[in-house]
Design an enzyme around this catalytic site. Sequence first.
Site, PDB file in Angstrom:
ATOM      1  CG  LEU A 197      -1.776  -1.229   1.470  1.00  0.00           C
ATOM      2  CD1 LEU A 197      -2.580  -1.057   2.750  1.00  0.00           C
ATOM      3  CD2 LEU A 197      -2.691  -1.475   0.282  1.00  0.00           C
ATOM      4  CB  CYS A 234       7.837   1.532   3.665  1.00  0.00           C
ATOM      5  SG  CYS A 234       6.163   1.161   4.213  1.00  0.00           S
TER       6      CYS A 234
END
Length: 443
Positions: A156, A266
């Site tokens: 995502l 991330c």
Amino acid sequence: MQLLVIGTGYVGLVTGTCFSEMGHHVTCLDIDKEKIENLKRGMIPIYEPGLTELVIKNMDARRLKFTTSYEDGIRDAKVCFIAVPTPSSNDGACDLSFVLAAAKTIGQLMDHDLIVVNKSTAPPHTAHNIASVIHAELEKRGVDFKFEVVSNPEFLKEGSAVSDCMKPDRIIIGSDNEQAGQQVKALYSSFSLNHDRILIMSTVSAELTKYAANVMLASRISLMNELARVCDKTGANIHDVRIGIGSDKRIGYHFLYAGVGYGGSCFPKDIKALAKIAYDLDIETPMLKAIETVNHQQKRLLCKKIGTHFGDDLSNCCIAIWGLSFKPDTDDIRDAPALQLIEDLLSRNAKVKLYDPISMSHVKKCFPPSDQIEYADSEYEAANGVDAIALVTEWKQFRFLDLNKVGQKMRSKVFFDGRNQYKPSQLKEEGFVYYGMGVPNKE
């Protein structure tokens, strides 16, 4: 199907909500009582376009509910998703304490056969570790319920997470048990009706695929930023270079934009984690180190450009910073390039005026208002009386501004475009001195 999602961060909340939108009955669980109470009232803890509406819609339809009780969540669940944080440890390794704590509680409370799906980003063999923890807890209880652990990494993008979940590029299912893999595939089938995007592989391959994807994307960003520096010195234009190499089908155009570096939850974390995994396996990873090095350097480049124009001592300068989150359409400021720029400017005695449409409340916790730091209510207010503007996050609302109005508010018209959002000719027509990232000023 009855689903349990453990964790209500970006991954857990989006995943659970989208499954409920597809008709499943989903319980989202979190140990943070305040967060759960707010969610029950429709108050979303993150900024993600479209998510609030879906949460409220599916709560009203009684397909989505929130709880702090593992007992209530596990009771009727057929599939249990783990979507808890995996932060970096001091040595860069992935901290699995939240994942393994969830696994332990599952083992302590499950009273029927269950499929456990790990969506938290985790190193290879984490699925096996989860299985060992659950098995140990079942043995302590003297019960023998059947379970399988499947790896299902998320892909995502913050700012488009709902769309990415509903219309994914691919769905990776890592399973060492064919039946469990097929059951999870069937669960995801409604997300890939037009085209089969589901890939089934071993758990360890699925776990490594997540890291490999983020490293590949981060490497493209760092490489383009390094090439932009070469463009700055040679007079080449990074836009032309991007088109020239992107037209090669082997390369493509995605993620070939120069800027002020990447941030977020991330890329920085996962690159450190993969480097630590390789180090523990006695594998040299000079490319991983280079990706990080270039990114750290790039985050500091905008301040260097400002110093080159105004001089090293910026005590007489006030710089407006447009955009504080690490990317548009999110309030996430983790490792955001703007934070490094603020820190560097303050260290050179500059004053800063900060504006972001969403994330200012988070930034104020890091940089409270002071004699050097001021927060503005709009991009136009931020421009009032400043010596320069630095655009760091390319929010859409910054694209088509009244540049004449902006210029009239400034003390001197200097613009540092950290995302190459504007054409130099456009700014120069309005009387600005323009600095881009790898873009000649004469353009």
